[in-house]
Design a protein around this motif. Structure first.
Motif, PDB file in Angstrom:
ATOM      1  N   UNK A   1       5.590  10.338   0.848  1.00 34.23           N
ATOM      2  CA  UNK A   1       4.727   8.961   0.152  1.00 34.23           C
ATOM      3  C   UNK A   1       5.509   7.934   0.918  1.00 34.23           C
ATOM      4  N   UNK A   2       4.679   7.289   1.654  1.00 32.11           N
ATOM      5  CA  UNK A   2       4.482   6.478   2.341  1.00 32.11           C
ATOM      6  C   UNK A   2       4.070   4.505   2.056  1.00 32.11           C
ATOM      7  N   UNK A   3       4.705   4.020   2.289  1.00 37.76           N
ATOM      8  CA  UNK A   3       4.375   2.559   1.860  1.00 37.76           C
ATOM      9  C   UNK A   3       4.283   2.069   3.204  1.00 37.76           C
ATOM     10  N   UNK A   4       3.617   0.338   2.797  1.00 33.82           N
ATOM     11  CA  UNK A   4       3.975  -0.589   3.703  1.00 33.82           C
ATOM     12  C   UNK A   4       3.622  -2.273   2.968  1.00 33.82           C
ATOM     13  N   UNK A   5       5.084  -2.313   2.374  1.00 34.74           N
ATOM     14  CA  UNK A   5       5.529  -3.371   1.244  1.00 34.74           C
ATOM     15  C   UNK A   5       4.951  -4.569   1.793  1.00 34.74           C
ATOM     16  N   UNK A   6       3.857  -6.128   1.024  1.00 33.29           N
ATOM     17  CA  UNK A   6       3.963  -7.055   1.837  1.00 33.29           C
ATOM     18  C   UNK A   6       4.767  -7.716   1.481  1.00 33.29           C
ATOM     19  N   UNK A   7       6.058  -7.340   0.883  1.00 32.91           N
ATOM     20  CA  UNK A   7       6.813  -8.509   1.157  1.00 32.91           C
ATOM     21  C   UNK A   7       8.447  -7.755   0.758  1.00 32.91           C
ATOM     22  N   UNK A   8       9.170  -8.435   1.051  1.00 32.08           N
ATOM     23  CA  UNK A   8      10.185  -7.356   1.558  1.00 32.08           C
ATOM     24  C   UNK A   8      11.473  -7.425  -0.645  1.00 32.08           C
TER      25      UNK A   8
ATOM     26  N   UNK B   1       1.355  -0.979   0.452  1.00 30.81           N
ATOM     27  CA  UNK B   1      -0.094  -0.202   0.116  1.00 30.81           C
ATOM     28  C   UNK B   1       1.197   1.329  -0.138  1.00 30.81           C
ATOM     29  N   UNK B   2       0.385   1.899  -0.357  1.00 31.80           N
ATOM     30  CA  UNK B   2       1.143   3.843  -0.642  1.00 31.80           C
ATOM     31  C   UNK B   2       0.259   4.726  -0.543  1.00 31.80           C
ATOM     32  N   UNK B   3       0.056   6.457   0.528  1.00 31.02           N
ATOM     33  CA  UNK B   3      -0.463   6.916   0.764  1.00 31.02           C
ATOM     34  C   UNK B   3      -0.003   8.716   1.065  1.00 31.02           C
ATOM     35  N   UNK B   4      -0.268   9.114   0.332  1.00 32.62           N
ATOM     36  CA  UNK B   4       0.451  10.058   1.144  1.00 32.62           C
ATOM     37  C   UNK B   4       0.777  10.524   2.401  1.00 32.62           C
ATOM     38  N   UNK B   5       0.886  11.591   2.825  1.00 31.55           N
ATOM     39  CA  UNK B   5       1.677  11.792   3.755  1.00 31.55           C
ATOM     40  C   UNK B   5       2.572  12.764   4.477  1.00 31.55           C
ATOM     41  N   UNK B   6       3.487  13.659   5.311  1.00 37.05           N
ATOM     42  CA  UNK B   6       3.909  14.750   5.920  1.00 37.05           C
ATOM     43  C   UNK B   6       4.791  13.915   6.886  1.00 37.05           C
ATOM     44  N   UNK B   7       5.640  14.579   7.505  1.00 37.01           N
ATOM     45  CA  UNK B   7       6.368  14.288   9.149  1.00 37.01           C
ATOM     46  C   UNK B   7       5.341  14.690  10.147  1.00 37.01           C
ATOM     47  N   UNK B   8       4.528  16.228  10.202  1.00 42.00           N
ATOM     48  CA  UNK B   8       3.799  16.228  10.994  1.00 42.00           C
ATOM     49  C   UNK B   8       2.368  16.076  10.538  1.00 42.00           C
ATOM     50  N   UNK B   9       1.504  15.659  11.042  1.00 39.49           N
ATOM     51  CA  UNK B   9       0.102  15.554  10.559  1.00 39.49           C
ATOM     52  C   UNK B   9      -0.297  17.239   9.697  1.00 39.49           C
ATOM     53  N   UNK B  10      -0.885  17.008   8.292  1.00 43.20           N
ATOM     54  CA  UNK B  10      -1.022  18.441   7.551  1.00 43.20           C
ATOM     55  C   UNK B  10      -2.703  17.598   7.903  1.00 43.20           C
ATOM     56  N   UNK B  11      -3.796  18.854   7.659  1.00 49.30           N
ATOM     57  CA  UNK B  11      -4.966  18.892   6.921  1.00 49.30           C
ATOM     58  C   UNK B  11      -5.569  17.650   5.946  1.00 49.30           C
ATOM     59  N   UNK B  12      -6.366  17.177   6.282  1.00 48.57           N
ATOM     60  CA  UNK B  12      -6.731  16.257   4.530  1.00 48.57           C
ATOM     61  C   UNK B  12      -5.492  15.645   4.555  1.00 48.57           C
ATOM     62  N   UNK B  13      -4.369  14.847   4.954  1.00 51.99           N
ATOM     63  CA  UNK B  13      -3.180  14.124   5.086  1.00 51.99           C
ATOM     64  C   UNK B  13      -3.052  12.917   6.003  1.00 51.99           C
ATOM     65  N   UNK B  14      -3.231  11.506   5.817  1.00 59.28           N
ATOM     66  CA  UNK B  14      -2.927  10.751   6.409  1.00 59.28           C
ATOM     67  C   UNK B  14      -2.282  11.835   8.301  1.00 59.28           C
ATOM     68  N   UNK B  15      -2.210  10.718   9.299  1.00 63.52           N
ATOM     69  CA  UNK B  15      -1.709  10.842  10.014  1.00 63.52           C
ATOM     70  C   UNK B  15      -0.722   9.884  10.349  1.00 63.52           C
ATOM     71  N   UNK B  16       0.822  10.924  10.331  1.00 59.71           N
ATOM     72  CA  UNK B  16       1.862   9.966  10.782  1.00 59.71           C
ATOM     73  C   UNK B  16       2.380   9.250  11.462  1.00 59.71           C
ATOM     74  N   UNK B  17       1.474   9.328  12.463  1.00 57.66           N
ATOM     75  CA  UNK B  17       1.772   8.768  13.718  1.00 57.66           C
ATOM     76  C   UNK B  17       1.579   7.817  13.399  1.00 57.66           C
TER      77      UNK B  17
END
Length: 248
Positions: free
Chosen positions: A145-152, A110-126
């Motif tokens: 751009x954050x990601x959660x790979x399912x395999x190495x 999975x991937x999703x937009x975010x920022x180091x600190x929470x920004x309006x209308x973007x995902x919560x980095x914590x």
């Protein structure tokens, strides 16, 4: 909590969970028209059975309306849980459903937009960090751009070069936006009128197809405001906020 998957068959009757109660509101009709064109591309919109702001929206990354290279990934347009729904584990429910569905469809992650600190209308980095997401790429304006790979062996997604260095040549205030965010149908015309009444140079660019979105000069395409070529914010604004921003 029970969840409902919104599809072409039930789209018209279902409430789509943003902060708009009236299904006939121009904002809702705009968003639903956008969604209707995305379902055949694999978009999934899963929401709480109870009316409120509790939903996840995701789509295969090759069909996402943002400039990324994320072959084989699923891109999360929005994961939104707020108000009375917060603190009950619903974000985890929705993300888990997305993970299971994406794995079942053979996605790499999975991937999703975010920022180091929470920004309006973007995902919560914590929250993303807690769930195992890590930063795959970052643009000059701090959007990540954050990601959660399912395999190495899954390669990391990344921004296209046009989004990596957000900048445009046009002077004045320039707003790039799509109909993915329902609020734009109401508030973009408000900004256009406000700018006109106050002699503020303002140009709104409505991104109306995936190709333009995937080659936009900004990692956030749902709403990206520039001033004299430089990126300013992704936060939707009403007349009062806009005038405050420009010091009027």
């Amino acid at each position: 909590m029970d969840y409902i998957r919104v599809t072409k068959d039930n789209l018209e009757k279902e409430h789509i969970c943003c902060a708009i109660s009236n299904n006939k509101d121009v904002q809702v009709s705009s968003k639903k028209a956008w969604l209707a064109d995305r379902f055949d591309e694999g978009l999934v919109f899963l929401k709480s059975a109870e009316r409120g702001k509790c939903f996840i929206e995701y789509i295969p990354a090759e069909y996402a309306w943002i400039p990324i290279e994320a072959d084989g990934y699923m891109y999360i347009d929005c994961l939104w849980v707020s108000g009375s729904f917060k603190g009950h584990g619903y974000s985890t429910d929705l993300l888990t459903a997305c993970i299971e569905d994406s794995k079942g469809k053979g996605k790499k992650g999975l991937c999703i937009l975010c920022a180091a600190k929470k920004k309006p209308f973007l995902a919560d980095p914590k929250f993303l960090k807690y769930k195992g997401f890590t930063v795959a790429d970052e643009a000059d304006n701090g959007i990540q751009l954050w990601h959660l790979p399912f395999e190495e062996k899954a390669g990391a997604p990344r921004f296209k070069e046009c989004a990596k260095h957000p900048h445009i040549e046009e002077k004045g205030y320039v707003l790039y936006y799509t109909s993915q965010c329902p609020f734009n149908a109401k508030y973009v015309p408000v900004l256009e009128q406000t700018a006109k009444e106050n002699d503020i140079p303002f140009h709104a660019i409505h991104i109306e197809n995936r190709e333009d979105a995937q080659n936009a000069p900004t990692p956030v395409t749902s709403y990206a405001l520039f001033h004299d070529g430089e990126y300013v914010t992704n936060e939707q604004m009403n007349e009062k906020r806009f005038l405050k921003l420009i010091g009027h």
